[in-house]
Design a protein around this motif. Structure first.
Motif, PDB file in Angstrom:
ATOM      1  N   HIS D 186       2.770  -1.742   3.561  1.00 64.29           N
ATOM      2  CA  HIS D 186       1.918  -0.551   3.575  1.00 64.29           C
ATOM      3  C   HIS D 186       1.314  -0.310   2.197  1.00 64.29           C
ATOM      4  CE1 HIS D 186       0.360   3.440   4.232  1.00 64.29           C
ATOM      5  NE2 HIS D 186       1.038   3.849   3.179  1.00 64.29           N
ATOM      6  N   VAL D 187       2.119  -0.464   1.187  1.00 65.42           N
ATOM      7  CA  VAL D 187       1.606  -0.282  -0.166  1.00 65.42           C
ATOM      8  C   VAL D 187       0.491  -1.287  -0.450  1.00 65.42           C
ATOM      9  CG1 VAL D 187       2.204  -0.581  -2.613  1.00 65.42           C
ATOM     10  CG2 VAL D 187       3.655   0.808  -1.137  1.00 65.42           C
ATOM     11  N   GLY D 188       0.662  -2.518   0.047  1.00 65.12           N
ATOM     12  CA  GLY D 188      -0.394  -3.521  -0.131  1.00 65.12           C
ATOM     13  C   GLY D 188      -1.694  -3.072   0.506  1.00 65.12           C
ATOM     14  N   GLU D 189      -1.600  -2.559   1.730  1.00 64.42           N
ATOM     15  CA  GLU D 189      -2.821  -2.096   2.413  1.00 64.42           C
ATOM     16  C   GLU D 189      -3.430  -0.910   1.676  1.00 64.42           C
ATOM     17  OE1 GLU D 189      -1.407  -1.249   6.301  1.00 64.42           O
ATOM     18  OE2 GLU D 189      -0.663  -3.306   6.590  1.00 64.42           O
ATOM     19  N   TYR D 190      -2.549  -0.049   1.202  1.00 59.14           N
ATOM     20  CA  TYR D 190      -3.027   1.117   0.449  1.00 59.14           C
ATOM     21  C   TYR D 190      -3.764   0.654  -0.795  1.00 59.14           C
ATOM     22  CZ  TYR D 190      -2.447   4.765  -3.133  1.00 59.14           C
ATOM     23  OH  TYR D 190      -2.627   5.646  -4.164  1.00 59.14           O
TER      24      TYR D 190
END
Lengths: 197, 197, 197, 197
Positions: D186-190
């Motif tokens: 999720h952090v990557g997508e963020y």
DNA sequence: ACCGACGGGACCGCCCGTTGTT
DNA sequence: AACAACGGGCGGTCCCGTCGGT
């Protein structure tokens, strides 16, 4: 501290003050390490145990007391003068203790009421030395005509030591040297009134 | 041991003897457990800390001493008689101690030379109570014409207490009650010779 | 405190705050006695052990959390609105905690990493309840066309809970409620950008 | 274990794992004795108190975390790559923890919510170190044109840390490393969607 | 229902003494 | 001769739980 003999004496001297003030159980090896600046190994190289050190420290403290008595008795042949000198030495203890913490005989005796019989025995022996000094001074005083012939030296010893030690104890308890001086003065009056020939 | 008040007093009484003989540091909770037959939980339910127990135990011991004095003073209006009675009470301590270990004031004073100021303060206060008793007895004795008007009550207190406590100390050290008796006898002679009006 | 049911709840409520703040081991029965005003007997009359009380206290704390969620979800049929409401509830925890000490699920989970598996199991179950709420909200949202059909509800649950709990943790660590709010705002953007249909 | 420096590090390392898993109160000296194979004397020779050891152990644990970050950041100049690498490091914690028990900052922060302010302060400082790393990475990324100029580095730090720590917490609670990985993804997508320039 | 005395055990900190090393 | 690491154990304090009593 190159000289081992000097180191040993240094330890004994510092330990004497600590044991005299705090008692055998109350003075820890950590205290002695701090007071001497040595580590444990440096102490246990000279003494096999805490108790052995305590015994030597006690003997040292008693010797300090003895030196005081010897100094004030120096050149005093008269029995009453000698007994007065002993009282004077006690009167000075609170203000100028031969060992920090006051009279080691009394301290060791009271603090080792229970337990540690070795130190207790030493205290008894040392106290008996003081009483003997007084007793023999009385005996010689009788022989020299300075002391009434009917005076019981043993009782004089007990009265003097009790009063003087008690005075020191009161001075320590109150932090006031007057009590020891009052006790010594009383001993002086007692000597003049009941002992002097 | 159903009654908690009784348990509490039981603990205090046993602890008083232990602390009086071995000192605050020397008496461990394990000792107190053994003497009382209670476990730690049972003791710490009544006292918040070893020190709190020690303070109560000391007060108890002082009360025991006070009861002795009160008993021997009972019905004695004459000042000299009263002072003699105090000396007599001290003479009995080694043979029949109000608390095991002798006089708690002296013991606590000597053993807490360093450390534990609370107990030391208590000891000072208790000792001052005894000295005050003597001082006021002297004062009343002067008023009643039983004591010489020029006698200094404070000095009498110091002389008596020093001698008597010192005698008890010697008796404890030697395990011989005679020293306390000799000290008390000396106090008697002192009272007759220097205090009595 | 006549009503036993009321007493019981009183204990549970106070204990919930203590356990949540200090953990199971860190909160002592003495603390609980002080917080409740009851003695040991009064507590052990309602609970067989500290652990039993802790379990009920934890359930109580979780219920308090659940009540918060229920309140903010009340009357919100739209899935995205519901998920936003959950985020908002988390954002409020640091400033207005449902139970003193923040989120009990996180606290119990972290503090019982080792030992006390019973509480740990309860924490897991409670956390899974929250994740299930999110998952089913997503599922219904898909059915209602409010959420993209390809969204994985389980992943949404993990992302949301991780972010929100982490935000609460940061706010607690720093004593600053902003972190929880930022986390909740991020969840809002995430919902709008990646979940909303 | 001849080398004292090695012994000391051995103690710190073992204690770090225990404190991280069980907390300061939950890890007893008996546990540390068992884990290190040393007796109390051997431990207290190196540390003055449990708290001193706990502080050093915490610092050690934080250093272990820092080493992980340093390793994954090695040779990565690009800001987004660096932030992704941090997320990746968190994703690995549950399966391959740098210190047993997971992230020490989170653990110490949560477990010392109440009590032990010293460890809490250290946890705050360490966490702020991580946030600062992220903040400065964002700043440099803006300067290098890799991050949108309007991105708030402090918010990125909070969002990332909250999500990643929350993910680790969920993985620990469930005993399932997927949560941390999902959080990191999720952090990557963020980062790709909201931070990348 | 609630109180409170008490048991028994675990906690951390300090103790004394030994041992290997320099 | 002196240092310093370490062992093993006792110190006081606090813990949880039980139980007799009100």
């Amino acid at each position: 501290m190159r000289d081992p003999e000097r180191t040993r004496e240094h330890i004994v001297r510092q330990a004497a003050g600590l044991f005299n003030r705090r008692g055998f159980a109350g003075a820890s090896l950590a205290d002695i390490m701090a007071a001497t600046g040595l580590q444990k190994g440096g102490i246990y190289g000279h003494f096999r145990s805490k108790e052995e050190l305590a015994l030597e420290a006690f003997d040292f403290a008693v010797r300090q007391m003895g030196d005081r008595f010897a100094a004030v008795l120096e050149g005093k042949p008269n029995a009453i003068d000698r007994l007065r000198a002993i009282a004077g030495a006690f009167a000075e203890i609170p203000e100028n203790p031969p060992v920090p913490g006051g009279c080691p005989m009394m301290n060791a005796g009271v603090e080792n009421d229970d337990g540690n019989p070795a130190i207790r025995d030493r205290a008894r022996t040392a106290m008996e030395g003081l009483r003997t000094l007084i007793r023999q001074t009385v005996r010689k005083g009788i022989a020299r005509g300075e002391v009434r012939p009917d005076v019981d030296g043993d009782r004089v010893a007990t009265v003097m030591v009790a009063t003087l030690e008690g005075g020191v104890m009161l001075s320590q308890l109150y932090g006031d040297p007057r009590h020891a001086r009052v006790a010594a003065e009383h001993v002086g009056e007692y000597l003049d009134g009941s002992v002097r020939g």
